[in-house]
Write a protein that holds these residues in place. Structure first.
Motif, PDB file in Angstrom:
ATOM      1  N   ALA A   1       0.818  -1.205  -0.030  1.00  0.00           N
ATOM      2  CA  ALA A   1       0.133  -0.007   0.101  1.00  0.00           C
ATOM      3  C   ALA A   1       0.805   1.299  -0.140  1.00  0.00           C
ATOM      4  O   ALA A   1       0.735   2.290   0.621  1.00  0.00           O
ATOM      5  N   TRP A   2       1.831   1.208  -0.889  1.00  0.00           N
ATOM      6  CA  TRP A   2       2.793   2.322  -0.619  1.00  0.00           C
ATOM      7  C   TRP A   2       2.450   3.592  -1.082  1.00  0.00           C
ATOM      8  O   TRP A   2       3.076   4.579  -0.570  1.00  0.00           O
ATOM      9  N   GLN A   3       1.202   3.648  -1.692  1.00  0.00           N
ATOM     10  CA  GLN A   3       0.817   5.329  -2.047  1.00  0.00           C
ATOM     11  C   GLN A   3      -0.610   5.310  -1.361  1.00  0.00           C
ATOM     12  O   GLN A   3      -0.924   6.530  -1.761  1.00  0.00           O
ATOM     13  N   ALA A   4      -1.102   4.388  -0.819  1.00  0.00           N
ATOM     14  CA  ALA A   4      -2.299   4.540  -0.130  1.00  0.00           C
ATOM     15  C   ALA A   4      -2.131   5.335   1.284  1.00  0.00           C
ATOM     16  O   ALA A   4      -1.171   5.521   1.547  1.00  0.00           O
ATOM     17  N   THR A   5      -3.329   5.878   1.748  1.00  0.00           N
ATOM     18  CA  THR A   5      -3.543   6.983   2.905  1.00  0.00           C
ATOM     19  C   THR A   5      -2.369   7.872   3.112  1.00  0.00           C
ATOM     20  O   THR A   5      -1.972   8.186   3.868  1.00  0.00           O
ATOM     21  N   GLY A   6      -2.165   8.401   1.927  1.00  0.00           N
ATOM     22  CA  GLY A   6      -1.178   9.513   1.634  1.00  0.00           C
ATOM     23  C   GLY A   6       0.120   9.235   1.988  1.00  0.00           C
ATOM     24  O   GLY A   6       1.017  10.235   2.221  1.00  0.00           O
ATOM     25  N   LYS A   7       0.409   7.986   1.786  1.00  0.00           N
ATOM     26  CA  LYS A   7       2.022   7.711   2.177  1.00  0.00           C
ATOM     27  C   LYS A   7       2.871   8.360   1.169  1.00  0.00           C
ATOM     28  O   LYS A   7       2.789   8.270   0.102  1.00  0.00           O
ATOM     29  N   LEU A   8       3.987   8.688   1.733  1.00  0.00           N
ATOM     30  CA  LEU A   8       5.144   9.659   0.749  1.00  0.00           C
ATOM     31  C   LEU A   8       6.052   8.498   0.575  1.00  0.00           C
ATOM     32  O   LEU A   8       6.169   7.453   1.415  1.00  0.00           O
ATOM     33  N   PRO A   9       6.895   8.801  -0.339  1.00  0.00           N
ATOM     34  CA  PRO A   9       8.035   7.761  -0.677  1.00  0.00           C
ATOM     35  C   PRO A   9       8.945   7.721   0.346  1.00  0.00           C
ATOM     36  O   PRO A   9       9.458   8.884   0.593  1.00  0.00           O
ATOM     37  N   ASN A  10       9.804   6.517   0.599  1.00  0.00           N
ATOM     38  CA  ASN A  10      10.808   6.334   1.591  1.00  0.00           C
ATOM     39  C   ASN A  10      11.942   6.197   0.597  1.00  0.00           C
ATOM     40  O   ASN A  10      11.774   5.988  -0.746  1.00  0.00           O
ATOM     41  N   LEU A  11      13.093   5.808   1.084  1.00  0.00           N
ATOM     42  CA  LEU A  11      14.229   5.469   0.262  1.00  0.00           C
ATOM     43  C   LEU A  11      13.936   4.198  -0.488  1.00  0.00           C
ATOM     44  O   LEU A  11      14.676   4.157  -1.354  1.00  0.00           O
ATOM     45  N   TRP A  12      13.452   3.534   0.104  1.00  0.00           N
ATOM     46  CA  TRP A  12      13.001   1.979  -0.690  1.00  0.00           C
ATOM     47  C   TRP A  12      12.222   2.069  -1.898  1.00  0.00           C
ATOM     48  O   TRP A  12      12.685   1.606  -3.098  1.00  0.00           O
ATOM     49  N   ASP A  13      11.020   2.944  -1.631  1.00  0.00           N
ATOM     50  CA  ASP A  13      10.246   3.518  -2.800  1.00  0.00           C
ATOM     51  C   ASP A  13      11.041   4.135  -3.697  1.00  0.00           C
ATOM     52  O   ASP A  13      10.878   4.002  -5.036  1.00  0.00           O
ATOM     53  N   ARG A  14      11.964   4.966  -3.591  1.00  0.00           N
ATOM     54  CA  ARG A  14      12.772   5.956  -4.344  1.00  0.00           C
ATOM     55  C   ARG A  14      13.656   4.618  -5.105  1.00  0.00           C
ATOM     56  O   ARG A  14      13.882   5.129  -6.295  1.00  0.00           O
ATOM     57  N   TRP A  15      14.235   3.883  -4.451  1.00  0.00           N
ATOM     58  CA  TRP A  15      15.272   3.041  -4.985  1.00  0.00           C
ATOM     59  C   TRP A  15      14.606   2.213  -6.006  1.00  0.00           C
ATOM     60  O   TRP A  15      14.906   2.008  -7.064  1.00  0.00           O
ATOM     61  N   SER A  16      13.433   1.930  -5.500  1.00  0.00           N
ATOM     62  CA  SER A  16      12.795   0.842  -6.451  1.00  0.00           C
ATOM     63  C   SER A  16      12.347   1.663  -7.782  1.00  0.00           C
ATOM     64  O   SER A  16      12.383   1.173  -8.945  1.00  0.00           O
ATOM     65  N   ASN A  17      12.007   2.908  -7.683  1.00  0.00           N
ATOM     66  CA  ASN A  17      11.507   3.545  -8.788  1.00  0.00           C
ATOM     67  C   ASN A  17      12.859   3.857  -9.935  1.00  0.00           C
ATOM     68  O   ASN A  17      12.623   3.898 -11.113  1.00  0.00           O
ATOM     69  N   LEU A  18      14.158   4.233  -9.050  1.00  0.00           N
ATOM     70  CA  LEU A  18      15.212   4.405  -9.649  1.00  0.00           C
ATOM     71  C   LEU A  18      15.726   3.402 -10.385  1.00  0.00           C
ATOM     72  O   LEU A  18      16.031   3.406 -11.651  1.00  0.00           O
TER      73      LEU A  18
END
Ligand code: BG6
Length: 472
Positions: A28-45
């Motif tokens: 649920a990485w984008q649900a409930t208004g959650k912002l990206p953490n470094l793991w989300d950023r690295w996954s995106n990169l």
């Protein structure tokens, strides 16, 4: 030495449960208004850095399966579970509470409470919000302050619901993985930066602990609540007939990885020998006047000890590495080591006992528990029986042997109050994603994350409900 007969019974009031973390389970990485953490950023990169291209986004599907998973914990006889709040879910960019994130955790804690399972809450599990890393991360005092503000918000919001709080999980790991070994984003090889990060985290811990004390005095946090810190303490060993230089390597590794945190959480200070070593190596921690007073707020009510493997070190063969970093120790490969080949970690159950004795002798007043211990195995599907159940006798053996050393430590005077297994249900392991499986319960990625008991689940239930450490 002959084989020691180890006890097979744990105390009646000893607690047995599970450890997990928000970023590794929730999804649920984008649900409930959650912002990206470094793991989300690295996954995106760079998703190709993650095993089988599985990034941070889905966790182990816990958010959708919350009630089912809680029923599993219950069915296995577990009395407590530790998870973490994600900073990036609870707070917005301006340091204000994100109400949708808060509601997410209120519902989660209520669901655990309804099942009669005590939730332990950790506030940080390697999950720096990306926007705060961009502001300088742990090296920036504003980020340290932002963490204290986040901790205060969490205490205010959940202070009546939660009894056991922890400021950090394994605060030594980000300095190592992100800033020394360069295996996690942002991939730095900078020993000095790693120590500044370590120092920043230490300040953040102390400030949050202070906030906890204030909240408790004000009645916002329950009177029976406790604050603690969790670290992966690695009892350091060296060769059988060590040189003085080998022992020196042990002293420094023990000092940076273990004593640093133990002194912080018991005395509110850092080991002077390590401060001197860093000073001699011209490492500037970024200390400021007044910091000593902050650090003095570091002592906690109790401690979590994550144990997977020991550290074996020897004198280094060179003084600096190819990046110009000082080298204080080198790995010592013990010829008798039994390895978990999937993870490359040594299996050494007695290490848990040795650490327990260090605690008993050097920090006798501090209560603690085993906050993580477990074995991650690759390719467990190969061990399925004809009915499709994973036959993981190695997991039973691993936990049994560690628990017996815990029982022995208690018999010998250790103030160890409980044990949490990592991770009762398979979960996402950072860049290794779902490569190595830790669970007593399988998560089938080919069948929509469905849960299935492995052979060891029945063993765990028998141990958890009787406190007897069965052989099989
Ligand atoms: C601990 C962490 O270091 O070990 C967990 O607190 C982690 O987050 C666990 O998952 C097992 O390590 P790994 O790297 O195999 O997932």
């Amino acid at each position: 030495m002959g084989k020691i007969e180890l006890p097979t019974q744990l105390p009646k009031d000893f607690f047995l449960g599970a450890a997990m973390s928000g970023p590794q389970t929730e999804g649920a990485w984008q649900a409930t208004g959650k912002l990206p953490n470094l793991w989300d950023r690295w996954s995106n990169l760079n998703i190709t850095d993650f095993y089988n291209l599985v990034g941070s986004y889905g966790g182990n599907d816990f958010t959708r399966r919350r009630d089912e998973d809680i029923q599993i914990f219950k069915d296995l006889g577990l009395d407590s579970v530790r998870t973490s709040i994600q900073w990036s879910r609870l707070m917005d960019k301006d340091g204000k509470l994100n109400q949708a994130g808060a509601d997410y955790y209120h519902e989660l804690f209520a669901a655990f409470a309804k099942a009669g399972i005590d939730v332990f809450v950790n506030l940080y599990h390697f999950d720096m919000p990306a926007y705060l890393y961009d502001r300088g991360g742990w090296e920036n005092r504003e980020v340290v302050e932002a963490y204290a503000n986040y901790a205060r918000a969490a205490f205010d919001e959940f202070g009546q619901e939660i009894k056991n709080w922890f400021t950090f999980n394994e605060p030594i790991v980000e300095p190592q993985q992100r800033f020394t070994n360069a295996v996690w984003y942002p991939f730095h090889h900078d020993f000095a930066e790693a120590r500044r990060v370590q120092y920043g985290i230490s300040l953040a811990h102390a400030l949050a602990t202070h906030e906890f004390r204030l909240a408790q005095a004000a009645g916002t946090v329950r009177a029976d609540a406790k604050i603690g810190l969790i670290n992966c303490f690695t009892p350091p060993y060296t060769k059988e007939n060590p040189s003085e230089e080998d022992l020196e390597a042990v002293r420094i590794v023990d000092g940076v990885d273990n004593r640093w945190w133990l002194d912080l959480v018991t005395k509110g200070e850092f080991p002077q020998d390590i401060l001197d070593d860093l000073d001699r190596s011209d490492i500037d921690l970024g200390q400021r006047p007044g910091d000593e007073q902050v650090i003095k707020q570091g002592p906690v009510d109790w401690l979590g000890f994550n144990y997977y493997h020991p550290a074996r070190v020897q004198a280094p063969s060179k003084k600096t590495d190819q990046y110009g970093n000082p080298v204080f120790a080198e790995e010592y490969v013990w010829p008798d080591a039994v390895m978990n080949k999937s993870r490359g970690w040594e299996i050494y159950p007695k290490g848990i006992y040795d650490f327990a004795m260090t605690m008993r002798d050097n920090y006798p007043d501090l209560e603690w528990f085993v906050s993580e211990n477990g074995i991650g195995i690759q390719g467990e599907n190969a061990n399925k029986d004809e009915k499709g159940q994973i036959q993981d006798d190695y997991r039973i053996e691993f936990v049994r042997d560690h628990l017996k050393w815990v029982a022995k430590a208690i018999e010998d005077g250790a103030k160890c109050r409980g044990y949490h297994y990592w991770a009762v249900i398979d979960n996402w392991s950072w860049a290794n994603a779902f490569k190595n499986r830790y669970g007593f319960v399988e998560v089938d990625l080919d069948d929509n994350y469905s849960r299935h008991y492995k052979k060891s689940a029945d063993w765990l239930r028998r141990v958890a409900t009787t406190h007897t450490i069965f052989d099989a």
